[in-house]
Design an enzyme around this catalytic site. Structure first.
Site, PDB file in Angstrom:
ATOM      1  N   ARG A  67       0.834  -1.201   0.000  1.00  0.00           N
ATOM      2  CA  ARG A  67       0.000   0.000   0.000  1.00  0.00           C
ATOM      3  C   ARG A  67       0.867   1.249   0.000  1.00  0.00           C
ATOM      4  NH1 ARG A  67      -3.651   2.453   4.517  1.00  0.00           N
ATOM      5  NH2 ARG A  67      -5.177   3.603   3.304  1.00  0.00           N
ATOM      6  N   ASP A  72       2.608   6.031  -2.723  1.00  0.00           N
ATOM      7  CA  ASP A  72       3.709   6.919  -3.080  1.00  0.00           C
ATOM      8  C   ASP A  72       3.764   7.130  -4.595  1.00  0.00           C
ATOM      9  OD1 ASP A  72       6.125   8.460  -2.596  1.00  0.00           O
ATOM     10  OD2 ASP A  72       7.200   6.779  -3.486  1.00  0.00           O
ATOM     11  N   SER A  81       8.077  10.696  -1.645  1.00  0.00           N
ATOM     12  CA  SER A  81       7.498  11.919  -1.079  1.00  0.00           C
ATOM     13  C   SER A  81       6.518  11.593   0.046  1.00  0.00           C
ATOM     14  CB  SER A  81       6.823  12.752  -2.165  1.00  0.00           C
ATOM     15  OG  SER A  81       5.854  11.985  -2.872  1.00  0.00           O
ATOM     16  N   HIS A 192      -4.607  -6.703  -3.137  1.00  0.00           N
ATOM     17  CA  HIS A 192      -5.636  -6.908  -2.131  1.00  0.00           C
ATOM     18  C   HIS A 192      -5.739  -8.367  -1.707  1.00  0.00           C
ATOM     19  CE1 HIS A 192      -7.976  -2.982  -3.311  1.00  0.00           C
ATOM     20  NE2 HIS A 192      -6.801  -2.755  -2.745  1.00  0.00           N
TER      21      HIS A 192
END
Length: 331
Positions: A67, A72, A81, A192
Site C-alpha cells: 500500500r 507513493d 514523497s 488486495h
C-alpha cells in the site's frame, strides 16, 4: 469506443499482458544499480534482512508495504514523497492516515546509511522492501529495478488516489494517466490478496448501496450476513475485515483474491466490479485460472515502480527518509 470494441481491446490486452513482459524497456532504472557502489556490500540483502526481521514479528507488514508503494507512486511518481514529515505533507492527507510501515523503512535506511551513507535512496528502499515482503508472503521474488532519487516536495493537496468505490472505467483512466494499462491495473489491485479494509469503506454495500435503501446485490448473501455481524450499521468502532475472504490465504500473495471475486465475495466495490465489468471480467477469469500470478504481479509492480521516477541529477539522496537534505524545501 463501443462496448464490444472495448471488450475486444481488453481481451487483447489480457494476452499481451499474460504472454509478454509487463514493463517497458525504456525505463531509466536498472536491476542491480547499486552493485559495486556500497563497498562490495549487497544493498538489497541489507534491506531484505530488515524486512525479514519485521515480517517474522508481523506478517501483515506485506500489505502495508504494498500500500505504501502504491500510495507513493500514484502521487508525483515513485519518489518517496510519502515518507516526508510535515504539517501539510502527503502523510496528513486522509487516504494516507492509515498508511504504516514507516518505521521499517527508517530501519532499512539506517542500516544502509551505516555502511554507505548518501548512496541508497528512500524511494528505492520502498521498492526493495515491498518486493522482499511479497516474496516472504509466498509471492515470487521479482527483480527490482533501482536508481531512483528522492523527491523534495510533499503536499497533502497533491494526493488524489482512486477511492474504493471508483468505477472500473474511471479506475482504468486513473491508471492510464500513470502509464499503466488495464492489465496492469487488474494485477496491481491483486495486492488486495493480502491486507484488510475498514468497515466504513464498504458498509454502504451491506445496508444502503448508493442510497438505494438496499444492499449491493452483487455481494454474496452469505458473505453479507457475516459482514453485517462484523460491521453493524450503527457501530462505534470501525472494524476491519480481510480483503481476501479465503481464511487459508488471506496472508499469502496469490490469486485467491480473484477467485473470491468470481464468487461474488469481493469486499470493496472496485474489487467486485473487476469480476463483473465487461472491461475486466475476462482478465480476472484468466488470472484466477492460471498459475503465473506471482510472475505477472511482479512485472506489474516493476512497471508501477518506474512511474514518474527521478533519476540522474533530479531529486536527491536523503540522509533521513523523513526530511529533505536542504532546509526549507519540501514542506
Amino acid at each position: 469506443m463501443s462496448k464490444g470494441a472495448a471488450v475486444t481491446l481488453a481481451m487483447g490486452l489480457v494476452f499481451v499482458g499474460l504472454l509478454g513482459q509487463c514493463y517497458g524497456a525504456s525505463s531509466p532504472l536498472q536491476v542491480g544499480f547499486y552493485k559495486g557502489k556500497c563497498k562490495g556490500v549487497d544493498v538489497e540483502a541489507i534491506v531484505g534482512s530488515v524486512v525479514r526481521t519485521w515480517f517474522f514479528k508481523d506478517p501483515t507488514i506485506t500489505a502495508a508495504l504494498l500500500r505504501m508503494q502504491f500510495h507513493d507512486c500514484f502521487v508525483k511518481g515513485c519518489d518517496a514523497s510519502l515518507l516526508l514529515d510535515g504539517s501539510n505533507s502527503e502523510k496528513t492527507a486522509i487516504p494516507n492516515l492509515s498508511v504504516r510501515g514507516y518505521d521499517l523503512i527508517d530501519a532499512a535506511k539506517a542500516a544502509v546509511e551505516a555502511i554507505c551513507p548518501g548512496v541508497v535512496s528512500c524511494a528505492d528502499i520502498i521498492s526493495m522492501a515491498a518486493r522482499d515482503a511479497v516474496s516472504m508472503s509466498g509471492g515470487g521474488r521479482y527483480p527490482v529495478e533501482t536508481g531512483r532519487k528522492d523527491g523534495t516536495l510533499s503536499l497533502a493537496t497533491l494526493v488524489n488516489l482512486p477511492p474504493p468505490f471508483i468505477s472500473v472505467s474511471d479506475s482504468i483512466k486513473a491508471f492510464q494517466q500513470k502509464g499503466l494499462n488495464v492489465v496492469d491495473m487488474v494485477y496491481l489491485l491483486g495486492g488486495h490478496t493480502v491486507g484488510v479494509a475498514h468497515c466504513s469503506l464498504f458498509q454502504d454495500r451491506l445496508y444502503n448501496f448508493q442510497n438505494s435503501g438496499q444492499p449491493d446485490n452483487t455481494m454474496s448473501p452469505l458473505l453479507r450476513f457475516f459482514l453485517r455481524i462484523r460491521c453493524p450499521q450503527n457501530a462505534t468502532v470501525d472494524n476491519t475485515v480481510n480483503l481476501d475472504q479465503n481464511p487459508l490465504s488471506s496472508l499469502i500473495v496469490d490469486n485467491s483474491y480473484y477467485k473470491q471475486t468470481k464468487l461474488n465475495r469481493g469486499i470493496l466495490q472496485i474489487d467486485q466490479q473487476l469480476a463483473l465489468d465487461p472491461l475486466t471480467k475476462d482478465i480476472v477469469t484468466a488470472i484466477a485460472t492460471r498459475f503465473d500470478f506471482s510472475t505477472k504481479f511482479g512485472q506489474a509492480m516493476v512497471k508501477m515502480g518506474a512511474v514518474e521516477v527521478l533519476t540522474g541529477s533530479q531529486g536527491e539522496i536523503r540522509s533521513s527518509c523523513r526530511a529533505v537534505n536542504k532546509k526549507g524545501k519540501g514542506q
